[in-house]
Design a protein around this motif. Structure first.
Motif, mmCIF file in Angstrom:
data_model
loop_
_atom_site.group_PDB
_atom_site.id
_atom_site.type_symbol
_atom_site.label_atom_id
_atom_site.label_comp_id
_atom_site.label_asym_id
_atom_site.label_seq_id
_atom_site.Cartn_x
_atom_site.Cartn_y
_atom_site.Cartn_z
ATOM 1 N N GLU A 1 0.829 -1.204 0.000
ATOM 2 C CA GLU A 1 0.000 0.000 0.000
ATOM 3 C C GLU A 1 0.865 1.255 0.000
ATOM 4 O O GLU A 1 0.522 2.253 -0.630
ATOM 5 N N GLN A 2 1.987 1.208 0.732
ATOM 6 C CA GLN A 2 2.898 2.345 0.726
ATOM 7 C C GLN A 2 3.400 2.628 -0.690
ATOM 8 O O GLN A 2 3.435 3.777 -1.139
ATOM 9 N N ILE A 3 3.778 1.556 -1.397
ATOM 10 C CA ILE A 3 4.267 1.717 -2.770
ATOM 11 C C ILE A 3 3.165 2.253 -3.668
ATOM 12 O O ILE A 3 3.368 3.216 -4.433
ATOM 13 N N ALA A 4 1.985 1.636 -3.578
ATOM 14 C CA ALA A 4 0.884 1.997 -4.465
ATOM 15 C C ALA A 4 0.475 3.457 -4.309
ATOM 16 O O ALA A 4 0.180 4.143 -5.293
ATOM 17 N N HIS A 5 0.468 3.944 -3.066
ATOM 18 C CA HIS A 5 0.031 5.323 -2.826
ATOM 19 C C HIS A 5 1.157 6.341 -3.009
ATOM 20 O O HIS A 5 0.899 7.529 -3.188
ATOM 21 N N ARG A 6 2.405 5.870 -2.963
ATOM 22 C CA ARG A 6 3.518 6.792 -3.133
ATOM 23 C C ARG A 6 3.810 7.066 -4.608
ATOM 24 O O ARG A 6 4.280 8.167 -4.965
ATOM 25 N N LEU A 7 3.514 6.116 -5.488
ATOM 26 C CA LEU A 7 3.824 6.286 -6.909
ATOM 27 C C LEU A 7 3.204 7.545 -7.529
ATOM 28 O O LEU A 7 3.889 8.279 -8.256
ATOM 29 N N PRO A 8 1.918 7.849 -7.275
ATOM 30 C CA PRO A 8 1.357 9.081 -7.865
ATOM 31 C C PRO A 8 2.031 10.352 -7.354
ATOM 32 O O PRO A 8 2.035 11.372 -8.049
ATOM 33 N N ILE A 19 -0.201 1.326 -9.879
ATOM 34 C CA ILE A 19 -0.473 -0.081 -9.621
ATOM 35 C C ILE A 19 -1.189 -0.186 -8.275
ATOM 36 O O ILE A 19 -0.921 0.584 -7.351
ATOM 37 N N SER A 20 -2.087 -1.097 -8.162
ATOM 38 C CA SER A 20 -2.793 -1.296 -6.894
ATOM 39 C C SER A 20 -1.978 -2.213 -5.988
ATOM 40 O O SER A 20 -1.150 -3.005 -6.456
ATOM 41 N N HIS A 21 -2.221 -2.090 -4.695
ATOM 42 C CA HIS A 21 -1.492 -2.962 -3.768
ATOM 43 C C HIS A 21 -1.849 -4.428 -3.983
ATOM 44 O O HIS A 21 -1.029 -5.319 -3.768
ATOM 45 N N GLU A 22 -3.076 -4.681 -4.427
ATOM 46 C CA GLU A 22 -3.481 -6.066 -4.685
ATOM 47 C C GLU A 22 -2.680 -6.663 -5.833
ATOM 48 O O GLU A 22 -2.294 -7.841 -5.798
ATOM 49 N N ALA A 23 -2.401 -5.859 -6.853
ATOM 50 C CA ALA A 23 -1.602 -6.347 -7.968
ATOM 51 C C ALA A 23 -0.187 -6.705 -7.524
ATOM 52 O O ALA A 23 0.403 -7.686 -8.004
ATOM 53 N N ILE A 24 0.345 -5.917 -6.588
ATOM 54 C CA ILE A 24 1.680 -6.221 -6.059
ATOM 55 C C ILE A 24 1.655 -7.547 -5.308
ATOM 56 O O ILE A 24 2.537 -8.394 -5.464
ATOM 57 N N TYR A 25 0.639 -7.725 -4.490
ATOM 58 C CA TYR A 25 0.501 -8.999 -3.777
ATOM 59 C C TYR A 25 0.444 -10.173 -4.753
ATOM 60 O O TYR A 25 1.114 -11.183 -4.572
#
Length: 261
Positions: A1-8, A19-25
């Motif tokens: 979630e940190q990655i997903a929300h930091r990218l924008p 990318i969504s955190h679910e996709a990373i999982y």
């Protein structure tokens, strides 16, 4: 979630960096097994190699706890301590699954201790799955101990009991039938909803330290500790003792019965 929300934030103009955190999982976990690749496990802060979906964790509630017996349904008179007879209960756990049960009256802080001796055969062989709770604090043992203790009180002083959602209270319905005691369950991970009991258990640890074998304490010793605790003056009671406050209620019940035509 940190990655997903930091990218924008880091790439506000680049729509491809989304990318969504679910996709990373899904990319990290082995499909079909829900386990992390071995080389990645060591990098985890929690060290957990398995992922448990939230939907599954929400289903972990005890089957015997229904909406009707949650603490939110407990009478308001229990919450404001205006009427005596509402109790909180719990187990103190010691070495090798030994336990002592505690019952504390919310208005007076009067404490009663439940003797939960180990059953015959405990420790002689491996624990049998779904077998009898030989440690002494299974659902039947706890039900019988509460019933034997609480039934000695007048009906007006056994109105309700609030417990956590431990499996030892799986037979709460039978307990209610046997004693007339309404049983309610605190929300998971909410010890403050049984604050009186939690505070009392803290005091009891002076006599029953953590990491010790609680099964070595007999009935007479538990009674002696309860007397000591009930003889301690409490600020919240105007420096009266729980025993004195509880006895006042017993005497008022006795006098009201005597004057009833």
């Amino acid at each position: 979630e940190q990655i997903a929300h930091r990218l924008p934030i880091d790439f506000p103009e680049d729509e491809t960096m989304r990318i969504s955190h679910e996709a990373i999982y899904q990319a990290l976990y082995i499909q079909g097994r829900g386990a992390l690749r071995r080389e990645l496990t060591a990098c985890l802060r929690t060290g957990r190699a398995l992922r448990v979906p939230r939907a599954r964790t929400r289903q972990r509630g005890k089957k015997f706890v229904t909406e009707e017996v949650l603490i939110s349904q407990r009478p308001a008179e229990a919450a404001d301590r205006a009427v005596p007879g509402h109790w909180e209960g719990d187990l103190i756990i010691g070495l090798d699954s030994s336990a002592i049960g505690t019952l504390v009256e919310r208005t007076t802080r009067f404490t009663m201790l439940l003797h939960l001796p180990r059953m015959e055969g405990h420790g002689e062989s491996e624990r049998v799955k779904n077998g009898p709770a030989l440690a002494g604090h299974g659902a039947e043992a706890v039900r019988d101990a509460i019933a034997a203790t609480i039934i000695t009180l007048p009906e007006q002083l056994r109105r309700s009991l609030t417990w956590d959602q431990g499996a030892e209270m799986a037979q709460h319905a039978r307990l209610r039938i046997d004693t007339g005691l309404e049983v309610y369950f605190a929300d998971p991970h909410s010890p403050w909803q049984r604050g009186t009991n939690e505070n009392t258990n803290g005091l009891l640890r002076q006599y029953f330290p953590k990491g010790t074998d609680l099964s070595r304490h007999g009935r007479s010793e538990l009674d002696a500790v309860a007397v000591t605790l009930n003889s301690r003056p409490r600020k919240t009671l105007g420096w009266r003792t729980p025993a004195e406050a509880f006895n006042e209620h017993l005497c008022s019940l006795t006098s009201s019965v005597a004057t009833t035509p």
